[in-house]
Design a protein around this motif. Structure first.
Motif, PDB file in Angstrom:
ATOM      1  N   LEU A   1      33.588 149.109 -48.664  1.00 27.65           N
ATOM      2  CA  LEU A   1      34.071 149.327 -50.111  1.00 27.65           C
ATOM      3  C   LEU A   1      32.698 149.526 -51.196  1.00 27.65           C
ATOM      4  O   LEU A   1      32.072 148.410 -50.863  1.00 27.65           O
ATOM      5  N   GLN A   2      32.778 150.560 -51.763  1.00 29.80           N
ATOM      6  CA  GLN A   2      31.408 150.462 -52.583  1.00 29.80           C
ATOM      7  C   GLN A   2      32.069 150.432 -53.956  1.00 29.80           C
ATOM      8  O   GLN A   2      33.005 150.772 -54.386  1.00 29.80           O
ATOM      9  N   ASP A   3      31.155 150.175 -55.040  1.00 30.43           N
ATOM     10  CA  ASP A   3      31.463 150.173 -56.344  1.00 30.43           C
ATOM     11  C   ASP A   3      31.213 151.556 -56.996  1.00 30.43           C
ATOM     12  O   ASP A   3      30.266 151.592 -57.749  1.00 30.43           O
ATOM     13  N   VAL A   4      32.098 152.274 -56.509  1.00 27.88           N
ATOM     14  CA  VAL A   4      32.020 153.704 -56.953  1.00 27.88           C
ATOM     15  C   VAL A   4      33.447 154.240 -57.556  1.00 27.88           C
ATOM     16  O   VAL A   4      34.487 153.657 -56.981  1.00 27.88           O
ATOM     17  N   PRO A   5      33.344 155.256 -58.402  1.00 27.60           N
ATOM     18  CA  PRO A   5      34.776 155.570 -58.866  1.00 27.60           C
ATOM     19  C   PRO A   5      35.736 155.825 -57.877  1.00 27.60           C
ATOM     20  O   PRO A   5      36.814 155.361 -58.111  1.00 27.60           O
ATOM     21  N   VAL A   6      35.419 156.686 -56.868  1.00 22.29           N
ATOM     22  CA  VAL A   6      36.572 157.171 -55.874  1.00 22.29           C
ATOM     23  C   VAL A   6      37.034 155.785 -55.152  1.00 22.29           C
ATOM     24  O   VAL A   6      38.182 155.693 -54.984  1.00 22.29           O
ATOM     25  N   ASP A   7      36.263 154.752 -54.882  1.00 18.71           N
ATOM     26  CA  ASP A   7      36.827 153.540 -54.211  1.00 18.71           C
ATOM     27  C   ASP A   7      37.621 152.743 -55.068  1.00 18.71           C
ATOM     28  O   ASP A   7      38.593 152.176 -54.792  1.00 18.71           O
ATOM     29  N   ARG A   8      37.102 152.693 -56.334  1.00 19.27           N
ATOM     30  CA  ARG A   8      38.079 151.998 -57.407  1.00 19.27           C
ATOM     31  C   ARG A   8      39.331 152.753 -57.409  1.00 19.27           C
ATOM     32  O   ARG A   8      40.494 152.087 -57.495  1.00 19.27           O
ATOM     33  N   ALA A   9      39.462 154.140 -57.532  1.00 20.02           N
ATOM     34  CA  ALA A   9      40.591 154.745 -58.013  1.00 20.02           C
ATOM     35  C   ALA A   9      41.499 154.433 -56.621  1.00 20.02           C
ATOM     36  O   ALA A   9      42.848 154.456 -56.863  1.00 20.02           O
ATOM     37  N   THR A  10      40.875 154.595 -55.394  1.00 22.25           N
ATOM     38  CA  THR A  10      41.842 154.222 -54.178  1.00 22.25           C
ATOM     39  C   THR A  10      42.234 152.984 -54.164  1.00 22.25           C
ATOM     40  O   THR A  10      43.505 152.833 -53.885  1.00 22.25           O
ATOM     41  N   ALA A  11      41.561 152.067 -54.632  1.00 18.39           N
ATOM     42  CA  ALA A  11      42.048 150.517 -54.637  1.00 18.39           C
ATOM     43  C   ALA A  11      43.097 150.377 -55.584  1.00 18.39           C
ATOM     44  O   ALA A  11      44.226 149.562 -55.242  1.00 18.39           O
TER      45      ALA A  11
ATOM     46  N   ARG B   1      34.739 157.612 -44.028  1.00 18.12           N
ATOM     47  CA  ARG B   1      35.453 156.821 -45.185  1.00 18.12           C
ATOM     48  C   ARG B   1      36.774 157.104 -45.446  1.00 18.12           C
ATOM     49  O   ARG B   1      37.190 156.546 -46.497  1.00 18.12           O
ATOM     50  N   HIS B   2      37.439 157.954 -44.718  1.00 19.41           N
ATOM     51  CA  HIS B   2      38.754 158.447 -45.111  1.00 19.41           C
ATOM     52  C   HIS B   2      39.810 158.333 -44.134  1.00 19.41           C
ATOM     53  O   HIS B   2      40.943 158.766 -44.289  1.00 19.41           O
ATOM     54  N   ASP B   3      39.744 157.434 -43.150  1.00 18.96           N
ATOM     55  CA  ASP B   3      40.804 157.251 -42.028  1.00 18.96           C
ATOM     56  C   ASP B   3      41.933 156.345 -42.586  1.00 18.96           C
ATOM     57  O   ASP B   3      41.603 155.549 -43.289  1.00 18.96           O
ATOM     58  N   PRO B   4      42.930 156.442 -42.195  1.00 18.91           N
ATOM     59  CA  PRO B   4      44.145 155.682 -42.336  1.00 18.91           C
ATOM     60  C   PRO B   4      44.203 154.361 -41.992  1.00 18.91           C
ATOM     61  O   PRO B   4      45.106 153.421 -42.310  1.00 18.91           O
ATOM     62  N   VAL B   5      42.972 153.664 -41.363  1.00 18.93           N
ATOM     63  CA  VAL B   5      43.032 152.325 -40.975  1.00 18.93           C
ATOM     64  C   VAL B   5      41.957 151.413 -41.867  1.00 18.93           C
ATOM     65  O   VAL B   5      42.220 150.459 -42.482  1.00 18.93           O
ATOM     66  N   THR B   6      40.730 152.114 -41.841  1.00 20.65           N
ATOM     67  CA  THR B   6      39.532 151.361 -42.431  1.00 20.65           C
ATOM     68  C   THR B   6      39.000 152.104 -43.663  1.00 20.65           C
ATOM     69  O   THR B   6      38.047 151.512 -44.316  1.00 20.65           O
ATOM     70  N   GLY B   7      39.418 153.495 -44.040  1.00 20.20           N
ATOM     71  CA  GLY B   7      39.028 154.140 -45.107  1.00 20.20           C
ATOM     72  C   GLY B   7      38.978 153.724 -46.474  1.00 20.20           C
ATOM     73  O   GLY B   7      40.157 153.761 -47.027  1.00 20.20           O
ATOM     74  N   PRO B   8      37.816 153.230 -47.212  1.00 19.90           N
ATOM     75  CA  PRO B   8      37.949 153.013 -48.425  1.00 19.90           C
ATOM     76  C   PRO B   8      38.438 154.124 -49.505  1.00 19.90           C
ATOM     77  O   PRO B   8      38.980 153.853 -50.552  1.00 19.90           O
ATOM     78  N   GLU B   9      38.519 155.318 -48.967  1.00 21.62           N
ATOM     79  CA  GLU B   9      38.888 156.398 -49.819  1.00 21.62           C
ATOM     80  C   GLU B   9      40.240 156.822 -49.458  1.00 21.62           C
ATOM     81  O   GLU B   9      40.815 157.921 -50.085  1.00 21.62           O
ATOM     82  N   ASN B  10      40.964 156.047 -48.461  1.00 19.33           N
ATOM     83  CA  ASN B  10      42.476 156.489 -48.213  1.00 19.33           C
ATOM     84  C   ASN B  10      43.289 155.414 -48.583  1.00 19.33           C
ATOM     85  O   ASN B  10      43.030 154.054 -48.081  1.00 19.33           O
TER      86      ASN B  10
END
Lengths: 221, 221
Positions: free
Chosen positions: A27-37, A92-101
């Protein structure tokens, strides 16, 4: 898990890397990760909120507006596929570990010196099967993916050919679960792996054996 | 799937119901289903949208505000669990078929006169494993749940004890998949079931055999 064709130089393995490193995308402090969270919070809260008193008509409208906005800025899928498979060996996008999913809990997995991988995750209502417990298929999803990461940590990668999942006890929601996996043996292109989910008190809830074949789906280009 | 304890009078089976009826909870024109459908669009669009050009900081803020609002109107989880397991024999909130669960595609399943169940679903980027294809664990999730619904249609229900999944070919995203299942045999408390996922051209992608034990997790009260 089935892997994309590897970029071997970028994949950490137990023989080329220090132990106890996180193998999944962080998980990074970037907009896409924050939006996904934030989207994960919405998914969970939609299952928990009062059905009659939370102004859900307005929520539907706001979410549709956000989706409209995001879709207006989305490239065609073929282009996006090329972009999403570029770069990091770990997705970064898989349905198990992906911060963007937003479907991913997400589970983070650490590689150990003995060749195993493990991670701790707490699952909530979106992952429910029987009352208060994890859906059996969700347990299978987590374990399939974990075996794929374990294979990569052992320097192998392949497509799932067979997955045998055994359910020993109902797996509880709302408490930390330990998900673990390791490659057990290899025979040419065949890779045998095993894994498990244990509850917080160490009880074995689910175990899995997987057969993987070293054969990859090419990356979109 | 593991079922909650049944309310037998409310569960349609092949022997008490007309054929070709939808067994899963249907999407309704109610606010919670509309909000959940919109959340599904957001999950998908977050994976597709331009990472740098979609004002994702603002999107994160808006989604967090929606989650705050929903959480403010959420009862404590123990109360919500009682409420969500009341009523319909078929759940509205599971991660495969539930109209109220944004993680669910959702898959709708129809009961056939021969005792089988099937449904058609198209999966998109949130369900991706290998490039352009369905995650193997997601296929297992869909099949586990489908076998549970097939057992119920045959008048039985139980907890998944074992799931053997075989992957014949990569399962494509972005095209209609047919997911099917049926109870094969029963022996006292043991229930054997089988299912499959076929792609649009009829190719077998994944098959499954499941062993279920007639043992239920009590509903929260």
């Amino acid at each position: 898990m089935t892997s994309a064709d590897p970029e071997p130089e970028s994949v950490p393995t137990v023989s080329n890397s220090p132990a106890d490193i996180v193998l999944t995308s962080q998980l990074q402090d970037v907009p896409v990760d924050r939006a996904t969270a934030a989207a994960r919070r919405v998914i969970d809260a939609l299952l928990r909120t009062d059905r009659t008193n939370a102004n859900l008509d307005r929520v539907a409208e706001e979410l549709d507006n956000i989706a409209d906005h995001l879709e207006q800025h989305a490239p065609v899928v073929a282009e996006r596929l090329i972009d999403m498979w570029r770069g990091e060996g770990v997705t970064r996008h898989d349905p198990v570990t992906g911060p963007e999913n937003a479907i991913a809990a997400p589970l983070a997995l650490t590689g150990r010196a003995d060749g195993s991988v493990d991670g701790v995750v707490t699952l909530t209502l979106p992952y429910q099967g029987p009352p208060g417990h994890v859906h059996g298929g969700v347990a299978a999803l987590l374990l399939d993916h974990t075996l794929g990461v374990a294979n990569a940590w052992s320097g192998r990668s392949g497509a799932t050919a067979q997955l045998n999942v055994r359910y020993h006890r109902p797996t509880p929601l709302f408490e930390p679960l330990t998900v673990s996996g390791r490659m057990v043996s290899e025979d040419g292109r065949k890779i045998n792996s095993a894994g498990a989910i244990h509850s917080a008190d160490g009880t074995l809830c689910v175990s899995v054996e997987g057969l993987f074949i070293d054969k990859r789906v090419p990356r979109p280009r």
